[in-house]
Design an enzyme around this catalytic site. Structure first.
Site, PDB file in Angstrom:
ATOM      1  N   LYS A   1       5.984  27.152   6.965  1.00  0.00           N
ATOM      2  CA  LYS A   1       5.193  28.043   7.820  1.00  0.00           C
ATOM      3  C   LYS A   1       4.096  28.774   7.054  1.00  0.00           C
ATOM      4  O   LYS A   1       3.166  29.294   7.659  1.00  0.00           O
ATOM      5  CB  LYS A   1       6.101  29.029   8.547  1.00  0.00           C
TER       6      LYS A   1
HETATM    7  N1  PMP Z   1      12.763  24.158  10.487  1.00  0.00           N
HETATM    8  C1  PMP Z   1      12.672  25.496  10.474  1.00  0.00           C
HETATM    9  C2  PMP Z   1      13.633  26.276   9.652  1.00  0.00           C
HETATM   10  C3  PMP Z   1      11.697  26.141  11.247  1.00  0.00           C
HETATM   11  O1  PMP Z   1      11.613  27.487  11.235  1.00  0.00           O
HETATM   12  C4  PMP Z   1      10.833  25.348  12.051  1.00  0.00           C
HETATM   13  C5  PMP Z   1       9.806  26.049  12.886  1.00  0.00           C
HETATM   14  N2  PMP Z   1      10.205  26.407  14.185  1.00  0.00           N
HETATM   15  C6  PMP Z   1      10.980  23.959  12.043  1.00  0.00           C
HETATM   16  C7  PMP Z   1      11.947  23.408  11.234  1.00  0.00           C
HETATM   17  C8  PMP Z   1      10.150  23.041  12.893  1.00  0.00           C
HETATM   18  O2  PMP Z   1       8.810  23.016  12.510  1.00  0.00           O
HETATM   19  P1  PMP Z   1       7.682  22.948  13.641  1.00  0.00           P
HETATM   20  O3  PMP Z   1       7.691  24.257  14.345  1.00  0.00           O
HETATM   21  O4  PMP Z   1       6.420  22.728  12.883  1.00  0.00           O
HETATM   22  O5  PMP Z   1       8.014  21.844  14.565  1.00  0.00           O
END
Ligand code: PMP
Length: 344
Positions: A48
């Site tokens: 993130k």
């Molecule tokens: N794993 C974790 C720990 C996350 O916080 C997120 C984000 N929601 C994701 C995977 C998935 O990533 P994305 O939001 O880019 O699909």
């Protein structure tokens, strides 16, 4: 002449360029080679950081963010932490509206990083004025020069990964990648990364990971929102109870669902067998690889890249707590956890 000082201008210069690490013991009996993109190496310990720094930089470029502006988002998770980190470095205010379901640890962590946290009641519907969605929207309206990140519906979430994660993986695999395996939450990671990779080689297969209790897999297959698919589950950050526009469903070849229990056990195995201390969704992604393997997705020429989104330290009171695992019933069929003193 004096030697040059070797230092980064700020912690934000360390975002991205995370290592690709070959998996060895876990994937021994599988066909193909498997590599993990270890996003915990970002300074905020998750993928993130990429979207936080990218979205803020774009807003600066467009002149939306100025000195003392405010950044608003509705998450207690990794995005909140990354936004707080980037805001503090750049001198912005960071406001996070979170649900009262969020653990006190998480809220403390965001406050430690300088964010102003509004804790909103969890039991109200999304359109209730007290919900964290509505509170964030209202704060955004009332605060001139603020930006609302809104990661589930922000195209820049995809673009951030299109411009960084995708090119990094293409370069690190010398263009030999055959499969991408990634979790689908907002969908930004998998959509942006896959979009770049498929532009380089349309034959790369994009395999998504979803949770039981989420609508994404069914929506991908039918184009319909099936309410029966939605029920509570444990894995945080994976799957969703709505359809995010930050997911490009057309670029994803397949979804597979993984259970809370198998994903948790797999996260623990990544630590003990590969020496990588990663989060719950890394376990989910690895569990998905095992299932895709059983379905014959890979052969001996496969070069599979799996994204491990964050660090294990955020899950000490969950996946890495025997007591929590036992309380969830995840030791079913095994000897249940019994706290015992170690004698010397
Ligand atoms: N794993 C974790 C720990 C996350 O916080 C997120 C984000 N929601 C994701 C995977 C998935 O990533 P994305 O939001 O880019 O699909």
């Amino acid at each position: 002449m004096k030697n040059q000082i070797k230092a980064y201008d700020s912690i934000l210069d360390l975002v991205g360029n995370t290592p690709l690490v070959k998996l060895n013991r876990l994937t021994e009996s599988l066909l193909g080679d498997f590599y993990a993109k270890v996003e915990a190496f970002n300074p905020g310990h998750s993928a993130k950081d990429r979207i936080a720094t990218y979205i803020i930089a774009e807003a600066e470029r467009k002149g939306i963010l100025k000195a003392n502006s405010t950044i608003i988002e509705t998450t207690s998770g990794n995005t909140g932490f990354s936004l707080a980190m980037a805001s503090m470095v750049k001198g912005y205010e960071c406001i996070l509206a979170v649900s009262s379901k969020s653990s006190p640890d998480k809220i403390d962590m965001l406050r430690a990083m300088g964010a102003k946290v509004y804790v909103c009641p969890a039991h109200v519907s999304a359109d209730d004025p007290r919900s964290y969605y509505e509170v964030a929207k209202r704060l955004h309206k009332e605060t001139p020069g603020s930006i609302y990140i809104n990661q589930y519906f922000n195209e820049l979430n995809i673009e951030a990964h299109y411009k960084s994660t995708g090119p990094e993986i293409w370069e690190q695999t010398a263009g030999q990648i055959t499969h991408l395996v990634a979790c689908s939450g907002t969908g930004g990671t998998i959509s942006g990364t896959a979009r770049y990779l498929k532009e380089q080689n349309p034959n790369i297969k994009v395999l998504a990971v979803d949770a039981y209790g989420s609508v994404l897999k069914k929506y991908h297959e039918t184009g319909e929102f099936d309410h029966n698919e939605v029920y509570p589950y444990r894995i945080e950050g994976l799957g969703k109870n709505l359809i995010p526009t930050a997911t490009d469903f057309n670029i994803i070849d397949r979804y597979i669902k993984v259970t809370d229990s198998e994903s948790a056990h797999m996260a623990r195995r990544i630590a003990t067998e590969e020496g990588m201390f990663v989060g719950y969704t890394s376990g989910a992604a690895m569990q998905a690889i095992m299932q895709y393997h059983l379905e014959g997705e890979f052969d001996s020429d496969s070069k599979v890249v799996v994204i491990f989104p964050d660090h294990g330290s955020r899950y000490m009171s969950k996946v890495y707590s025997d007591e929590w695992m036992d309380n969830q019933g995840f030791f079913e069929g095994e000897k249940a956890f019994k706290p015992k003193e170690i004698e010397y």
